[in-house]
Design a protein around this motif. Structure first.
Motif, PDB file in Angstrom:
ATOM      1  N   GLU A   1     -29.741  76.306 -37.548  1.00  0.00           N
ATOM      2  CA  GLU A   1     -29.985  76.187 -38.990  1.00  0.00           C
ATOM      3  C   GLU A   1     -28.634  76.272 -39.697  1.00  0.00           C
ATOM      4  O   GLU A   1     -27.903  77.243 -39.540  1.00  0.00           O
TER       5      GLU A   1
ATOM      6  N   ARG B   1     -44.334  78.653 -50.205  1.00  0.00           N
ATOM      7  CA  ARG B   1     -43.521  78.119 -49.104  1.00  0.00           C
ATOM      8  C   ARG B   1     -42.792  79.230 -48.352  1.00  0.00           C
ATOM      9  O   ARG B   1     -42.704  79.178 -47.123  1.00  0.00           O
TER      10      ARG B   1
ATOM     11  N   ASP C   1     -39.288  65.444 -42.300  1.00  0.00           N
ATOM     12  CA  ASP C   1     -38.678  64.567 -43.300  1.00  0.00           C
ATOM     13  C   ASP C   1     -37.543  63.719 -42.720  1.00  0.00           C
ATOM     14  O   ASP C   1     -37.212  62.667 -43.265  1.00  0.00           O
TER      15      ASP C   1
HETATM   16  C1  LIG Z   1     -42.166  68.298 -54.858  1.00  0.00           C
HETATM   17  C2  LIG Z   1     -42.688  68.328 -53.457  1.00  0.00           C
HETATM   18  C3  LIG Z   1     -43.935  68.873 -53.209  1.00  0.00           C
HETATM   19  C4  LIG Z   1     -44.452  68.880 -51.912  1.00  0.00           C
HETATM   20  N1  LIG Z   1     -45.688  69.397 -51.697  1.00  0.00           N
HETATM   21  C5  LIG Z   1     -46.205  69.364 -50.449  1.00  0.00           C
HETATM   22  C6  LIG Z   1     -47.508  69.893 -50.188  1.00  0.00           C
HETATM   23  O1  LIG Z   1     -48.198  70.428 -51.072  1.00  0.00           O
HETATM   24  N2  LIG Z   1     -48.002  69.808 -48.921  1.00  0.00           N
HETATM   25  C7  LIG Z   1     -47.256  69.253 -47.912  1.00  0.00           C
HETATM   26  O2  LIG Z   1     -47.751  69.187 -46.770  1.00  0.00           O
HETATM   27  N3  LIG Z   1     -46.005  68.778 -48.126  1.00  0.00           N
HETATM   28  C8  LIG Z   1     -45.474  68.819 -49.350  1.00  0.00           C
HETATM   29  N4  LIG Z   1     -44.229  68.332 -49.566  1.00  0.00           N
HETATM   30  C9  LIG Z   1     -43.449  67.803 -48.435  1.00  0.00           C
HETATM   31  C10 LIG Z   1     -42.797  68.906 -47.619  1.00  0.00           C
HETATM   32  O3  LIG Z   1     -42.132  69.810 -48.467  1.00  0.00           O
HETATM   33  C11 LIG Z   1     -41.793  68.339 -46.612  1.00  0.00           C
HETATM   34  O4  LIG Z   1     -42.357  67.233 -45.970  1.00  0.00           O
HETATM   35  C12 LIG Z   1     -41.421  69.406 -45.571  1.00  0.00           C
HETATM   36  O5  LIG Z   1     -40.820  70.512 -46.183  1.00  0.00           O
HETATM   37  C13 LIG Z   1     -40.483  68.820 -44.524  1.00  0.00           C
HETATM   38  O6  LIG Z   1     -40.109  69.826 -43.609  1.00  0.00           O
HETATM   39  P1  LIG Z   1     -38.893  69.587 -42.627  1.00  0.00           P
HETATM   40  O7  LIG Z   1     -38.848  70.796 -41.758  1.00  0.00           O
HETATM   41  O8  LIG Z   1     -38.991  68.249 -42.006  1.00  0.00           O
HETATM   42  O9  LIG Z   1     -37.604  69.499 -43.562  1.00  0.00           O
HETATM   43  P2  LIG Z   1     -36.890  70.609 -44.444  1.00  0.00           P
HETATM   44  O10 LIG Z   1     -37.872  71.504 -45.075  1.00  0.00           O
HETATM   45  O11 LIG Z   1     -35.949  69.886 -45.336  1.00  0.00           O
HETATM   46  O12 LIG Z   1     -36.062  71.487 -43.398  1.00  0.00           O
HETATM   47  C14 LIG Z   1     -34.878  71.000 -42.805  1.00  0.00           C
HETATM   48  C15 LIG Z   1     -34.043  72.207 -42.366  1.00  0.00           C
HETATM   49  O13 LIG Z   1     -32.927  71.724 -41.642  1.00  0.00           O
HETATM   50  C16 LIG Z   1     -31.740  72.352 -42.112  1.00  0.00           C
HETATM   51  N5  LIG Z   1     -30.650  71.398 -41.857  1.00  0.00           N
HETATM   52  C17 LIG Z   1     -30.378  70.254 -42.534  1.00  0.00           C
HETATM   53  N6  LIG Z   1     -29.332  69.624 -41.983  1.00  0.00           N
HETATM   54  C18 LIG Z   1     -28.927  70.385 -40.924  1.00  0.00           C
HETATM   55  C19 LIG Z   1     -27.909  70.228 -39.944  1.00  0.00           C
HETATM   56  N7  LIG Z   1     -27.088  69.169 -39.940  1.00  0.00           N
HETATM   57  N8  LIG Z   1     -27.779  71.189 -39.003  1.00  0.00           N
HETATM   58  C20 LIG Z   1     -28.613  72.276 -38.982  1.00  0.00           C
HETATM   59  N9  LIG Z   1     -29.597  72.468 -39.899  1.00  0.00           N
HETATM   60  C21 LIG Z   1     -29.760  71.518 -40.838  1.00  0.00           C
HETATM   61  C22 LIG Z   1     -32.016  72.600 -43.589  1.00  0.00           C
HETATM   62  O14 LIG Z   1     -31.177  73.616 -44.104  1.00  0.00           O
HETATM   63  C23 LIG Z   1     -33.483  73.002 -43.546  1.00  0.00           C
HETATM   64  O15 LIG Z   1     -33.651  74.376 -43.288  1.00  0.00           O
HETATM   65  C24 LIG Z   1     -43.686  68.335 -50.846  1.00  0.00           C
HETATM   66  C25 LIG Z   1     -42.409  67.819 -51.092  1.00  0.00           C
HETATM   67  C26 LIG Z   1     -41.907  67.807 -52.392  1.00  0.00           C
HETATM   68  C27 LIG Z   1     -40.525  67.244 -52.643  1.00  0.00           C
END
Ligand SMILES: Cc1cc2nc3c(=O)[nH]c(=O)nc-3n(C[C@H](O)[C@H](O)[C@H](O)COP(=O)(O)OP(=O)(O)OC[C@H]3O[C@@H](n4cnc5c(N)ncnc54)[C@H](O)[C@@H]3O)c2cc1C
Length: 382
Positions: free
Chosen positions: A41, A106, A288
């Motif tokens: 992270e 969250r 994402d």
């Molecule tokens: C306004 C809004 C409302 C939403 N509401 C909902 C909802 O109600 N229900 C739902 O299911 N989804 C919702 N979503 C979507 C959801 O928030 C995302 O799809 C989800 O958080 C994606 O999770 P993730 O782990 O893929 O990415 P992230 O949450 O972005 O996590 C990525 C992690 O990787 C770390 N990172 C980044 N780059 C590096 C690197 N190079 N090296 C090491 N670490 C790194 C970051 O610091 C972070 O901790 C919403 C999104 C938005 C924008």
């Protein structure tokens, strides 16, 4: 943070970039299957900065499968209805025919997944930034260290370094609208009589588009998301323009006042990312990094968790030497349902069609109903 518990070992090792919802789900699911797992992270601490979230059947099944369900339920709620109001008038009350759904903060979901990953034996390193990866199974850190793994997971979010370093072909775009999110006290007494335990989607379309998504997360905390076009300087301004928001949504004045006092609010534009493949060699993208989507159907995290879980199962079930092929097959099987959800979410964001109410149709709940833990989910019924 570093927490190591020796697993019983299937002899396989995973390196994961990103300790968000996707990375922590993958870590917990892999470690529970005997993998040694190291999560990197980039942030200095393990925490989730966002406000609230809606989870559905698909991600609730994943929480059960990784032993995190009870903790998730302990500080969350199922609101009676998802209500839609347009120009102050209620146009629909939806309850999804008994489909399980849950609202929570969250930070609560993040802590729940983090605890599950640590319990399963995953090792988590903060301040550890991944700068590149190789399809043959390496990650390189900002420190210069290169680590080798049987599986590399790019769960590093919408700006994924793993994805971009490998050079996955991708299409990314922003939609015209965006949102500023807050976690505020419920203020239930001050809001006065009303159905304040519902999720309420307040739409104002005339004379300008402004929206408040009101999501109670538990007895104490309320998530509100204030939507406005990026081009509306006043509507997308942070800190929020309290006079503007209370003039359009006077019934929400107590919670808007709290939002106006929030430290460091940020306006997020809706983003969509489509990559041509979800894997390259033994590197897989989840969350994402692979499929950022507009939040219209509240499914981004749900899809992230479902795909992280099925990835862990597919890689674990792959015979020795066949992880690469298993990832290709995983993408072929799991991707279509996420693609459809992403497309629908993009269409709704473009048209603002959720404002019509009653939009959580059977078709639009396809992903929410999905059970990623059902081994027969891809069987073709006769
Ligand atoms: C306004 C809004 C409302 C939403 N509401 C909902 C909802 O109600 N229900 C739902 O299911 N989804 C919702 N979503 C979507 C959801 O928030 C995302 O799809 C989800 O958080 C994606 O999770 P993730 O782990 O893929 O990415 P992230 O949450 O972005 O996590 C990525 C992690 O990787 C770390 N990172 C980044 N780059 C590096 C690197 N190079 N090296 C090491 N670490 C790194 C970051 O610091 C972070 O901790 C919403 C999104 C938005 C924008």
């Amino acid at each position: 943070m570093k927490n190591t518990v020796s697993g019983n070992g299937n002899g396989r090792h995973a390196e994961i970039a990103g300790a968000g919802f996707a990375g922590l789900t993958a870590a917990a699911a892999l470690a529970r299957r005997g993998w040694t797992v190291r999560v990197h992270e980039q942030g200095p601490e393990l925490r989730e900065q966002g406000a609230g979230i809606v989870l559905w059947h698909n991600s609730l099944k994943v929480l059960q499968a990784i032993g995190a369900y009870d903790q998730a339920l302990a500080d969350s709620m199922t609101p009676p209805y998802y209500e839609t109001r347009v120009q102050g008038a209620s146009v629909s009350h939806e309850h999804f025919d008994g489909l399980p759904w849950r609202t929570m903060t969250r930070p609560h979901l993040h802590k729940t997944l983090l605890d599950a990953a640590l319990r399963a034996g995953a090792e988590i390193h903060t301040g550890s930034r991944v700068v590149s990866a190789d399809p043959r199974g390496t990650v390189t850190l900002a420190s210069g260290e290169t680590l080798t793994a049987d599986l590399v997971v790019g769960a590093d979010g919408v700006k994924s370094q793993v994805r971009d370093a490998i050079g996955f072909t991708q299409d990314r775009w922003k939609t015209r609208d965006g949102i500023t999110r807050f976690l505020v006290p419920r203020h239930k007494d001050e809001l006065g009589p009303g159905e304040w335990d519902n999720v309420i989607d307040f739409w104002n379309l005339e004379p300008r588009y402004l929206r408040v998504l009101y999501v109670p997360c538990n007895d104490r905390e309320l998530y509100i998301a204030l939507g406005a076009p990026a081009a509306d300087e006043q509507g997308s301004r942070t800190p929020i323009d309290l006079d503007l928001w209370t003039s359009v949504f006077p019934e929400l004045t107590p919670v808007l006042r709290s939002a106006a006092k929030a430290a460091d609010p940020r306006y997020y534009g809706y983003q969509t990312t489509v990559v041509d493949e979800w894997s390259a060699g033994v590197v897989a993208l989840v969350g994402d990094a692979a499929h950022a989507m507009c939040p219209a159907l509240a499914q981004g995290a749900g899809c992230a968790m479902a795909n992280a879980y099925t990835l862990a199962v597919a890689a674990s079930e792959a015979p020795d030497g066949e992880i690469e092929e298993s990832l290709v097959r995983w993408g072929e099987l799991e991707r279509p349902i996420t693609d459809r959800c992403q497309q629908r979410s993009a269409d709704y964001a473009a048209t603002r069609g959720m404002a019509q109410g009653n939009q959580f149709t059977v078709e639009n709940l396809e992903t929410a109903r999905y059970d990623p833990t059902d081994p027969d989910r891809h069987s073709v019924s006769a």
